[in-house]
Scaffold this motif. Sequence first.
Motif, mmCIF file in Angstrom:
data_model
loop_
_atom_site.group_PDB
_atom_site.id
_atom_site.type_symbol
_atom_site.label_atom_id
_atom_site.label_comp_id
_atom_site.label_asym_id
_atom_site.label_seq_id
_atom_site.Cartn_x
_atom_site.Cartn_y
_atom_site.Cartn_z
ATOM 1 N N TYR A 54 0.704 -1.229 -0.042
ATOM 2 C CA TYR A 54 -0.055 -0.100 -0.156
ATOM 3 C C TYR A 54 0.754 1.197 -0.054
ATOM 4 O O TYR A 54 2.235 1.220 0.216
ATOM 5 N N VAL A 55 0.315 2.234 -0.283
ATOM 6 C CA VAL A 55 0.800 3.779 -0.088
ATOM 7 C C VAL A 55 0.305 4.567 0.635
ATOM 8 O O VAL A 55 -1.005 4.733 0.617
ATOM 9 N N LYS A 56 0.993 5.268 1.461
ATOM 10 C CA LYS A 56 0.561 6.075 2.553
ATOM 11 C C LYS A 56 1.605 7.160 2.606
ATOM 12 O O LYS A 56 2.718 6.903 2.952
ATOM 13 N N ASP A 57 1.186 8.496 2.539
ATOM 14 C CA ASP A 57 2.008 9.748 2.743
ATOM 15 C C ASP A 57 3.057 9.687 1.625
ATOM 16 O O ASP A 57 4.187 9.963 2.052
ATOM 17 N N ASN A 58 3.007 9.070 0.484
ATOM 18 C CA ASN A 58 4.146 8.924 -0.658
ATOM 19 C C ASN A 58 5.057 7.845 -0.311
ATOM 20 O O ASN A 58 6.251 7.952 -0.749
ATOM 21 N N TYR A 59 5.001 7.134 0.828
ATOM 22 C CA TYR A 59 5.675 5.937 1.094
ATOM 23 C C TYR A 59 5.058 4.505 0.453
ATOM 24 O O TYR A 59 3.861 4.486 0.818
ATOM 25 N N ARG A 72 10.480 5.603 -1.124
ATOM 26 C CA ARG A 72 9.669 7.019 -1.371
ATOM 27 C C ARG A 72 10.753 7.178 -2.440
ATOM 28 O O ARG A 72 11.581 7.285 -2.570
ATOM 29 N N ASN A 73 9.934 7.364 -3.625
ATOM 30 C CA ASN A 73 10.313 8.132 -5.178
ATOM 31 C C ASN A 73 11.507 6.925 -5.485
ATOM 32 O O ASN A 73 12.597 7.401 -5.873
ATOM 33 N N GLN A 74 11.269 5.616 -5.574
ATOM 34 C CA GLN A 74 11.783 4.598 -5.937
ATOM 35 C C GLN A 74 13.254 4.548 -4.922
ATOM 36 O O GLN A 74 14.164 3.835 -5.309
ATOM 37 N N GLN A 75 13.306 5.205 -3.833
ATOM 38 C CA GLN A 75 14.813 5.067 -3.045
ATOM 39 C C GLN A 75 14.117 4.182 -1.851
ATOM 40 O O GLN A 75 13.165 4.572 -1.364
#
Length: 83
Positions: A54-59, A72-75
């Motif tokens: 799942y995705v939460k707050d861009n994580y 986050r952002n593929q990192q």
Amino acid sequence: MVGMALMTMVAIFFCLGEQQLQAQMKHAKQELYLARLAKEATAQLDIKHPQIEYVKDNYHVTATYNSVKIKRNQQRLFTVNKL
């Protein structure tokens, strides 16, 4: 004059120390938040759902029985592997 120079140096060191402390607090809060996300993900695992994503707050959180990964952002920011 010497007193004024000492006071200026003390003020500069205080500001630098305060800035460093704020940066460390921000990093610690992020680590705590990531640990909470990982715990939430592992709590959702069961026999019917062997993998949670799942995705939460861009994580982006991915949890399996063997690992938890948070990106986050593929990192990759956080990883825990079962031994």
